[in-house]
Design an enzyme around this catalytic site. Sequence first.
Site, PDB file in Angstrom:
ATOM      1  CB  SER A 276     -22.328  -2.012  36.167  1.00  0.00           C
ATOM      2  OG  SER A 276     -21.649  -1.195  37.101  1.00  0.00           O
TER       3      SER A 276
ATOM      4  CG  HIS B 120     -22.219  -3.561  39.783  1.00  0.00           C
ATOM      5  ND1 HIS B 120     -21.244  -3.465  38.816  1.00  0.00           N
ATOM      6  CD2 HIS B 120     -22.388  -4.888  40.008  1.00  0.00           C
ATOM      7  CE1 HIS B 120     -20.846  -4.682  38.472  1.00  0.00           C
ATOM      8  NE2 HIS B 120     -21.539  -5.559  39.180  1.00  0.00           N
TER       9      HIS B 120
ATOM     10  CG  ASP C  32     -19.900  -8.672  37.958  1.00  0.00           C
ATOM     11  OD1 ASP C  32     -19.569  -9.874  38.069  1.00  0.00           O
ATOM     12  OD2 ASP C  32     -20.774  -8.140  38.668  1.00  0.00           O
TER      13      ASP C  32
END
Length: 368
Positions: free
Chosen positions: A173, A200, A296
């Site tokens: 991310s 992401h 995540d």
Amino acid sequence: MPLMGRKIKVLVVDDSAFMRKVLKDIINSDPELEVCGEARDGIEAIEMVQKCRPDVVTLDVEMPRMNGLDALRVIMKRYPVPVIMISALTQEGADATIKALEYGAIDFIPKPSSSISINMKELKDEIIAKIKEAAKVPRRFLELRRIRLLRVQKAKKVKPSVPARIAVAIAASTGGPQSLLKIFPKFPEDLKAGILLVQHMPPGFTRSFAKRLDSVSKIDVKEAEEGDVVEEGKAYVAPGDYHMEVTLRAGKPVITLNKKPKIHGVRPAADPMMITAAQVFGRRTVGVVMTGMGRDGAQGIVEIKKKGGITIAQDEKTSIIFGMPKAAIETGMVDYVVPLEKIPETVVKAVEIIRGGGNLGRHVTISR
């Protein structure tokens, strides 16, 4: 308050007075943040950075007189400070944003092209969270650092398509694009595994990023499409706004895309990709969690380890944001904690071990 008992000071840079007001209202609505100044173009931005000494700068990509990329270069060289790019949802905006991340920007926020005020207010939580995370980024990551990447001349011969028997599932991310661009050139052309990558990013940006990764990698990199067969020596980037999963069709690992609800507030999320990869590839799965905020990938690591796979997390020292790797490590299911530059060789070793039928077992090694 996060910074020695005071508010986080933010400089807002955008050529649109309306956009500056929207951003100022969002930032000032949070008790931990305050706008210390504003600028209409890159030249004013450089002056204001010196004047108000912000903790974070939000910087529009496209502006008159001096654009965001040129301003970013000067700011990172003279007054290193965490910068978040505000980018238009256009192909040009996406390409410029990927470049900005290579030049030292920490993160970016997409600027919707229509109904701006409504969409930007929906992004309020994301904007506030990203500013707070950016303010915590260690100073060692703040310098003009155009990543020196050579465009790879790929072999013109057509490589045979071999369905992958081993999967490398990567989650990233905030800080991911910069970090992935450093490690992907190190993956060998003959890697005996397929790489599944969730970074992401919103739609459009993932395509630009996949193309940039492909241009510097020996392996082929593409934005994943529905029905793609996962093949050896190829990497598949989850497209923005779609979860990417893996299933078996006629004995082959196949990518499926869906718009199921967001997980951890994001889509694509890494967990469904990693969990389904573990279900399809079993112990022949390598899970990697890299820099990023949130958690995540942690559940994905657990599922990969349960199936007997090999798990890797990026260490704190080289993570721009240590949230995701930390959450993965805290599950107790990570085999290797390694610095960014060691991730490719650790992945290659893991693939070799799996091909040889061995098992790493519980070898947690924290490299300083």
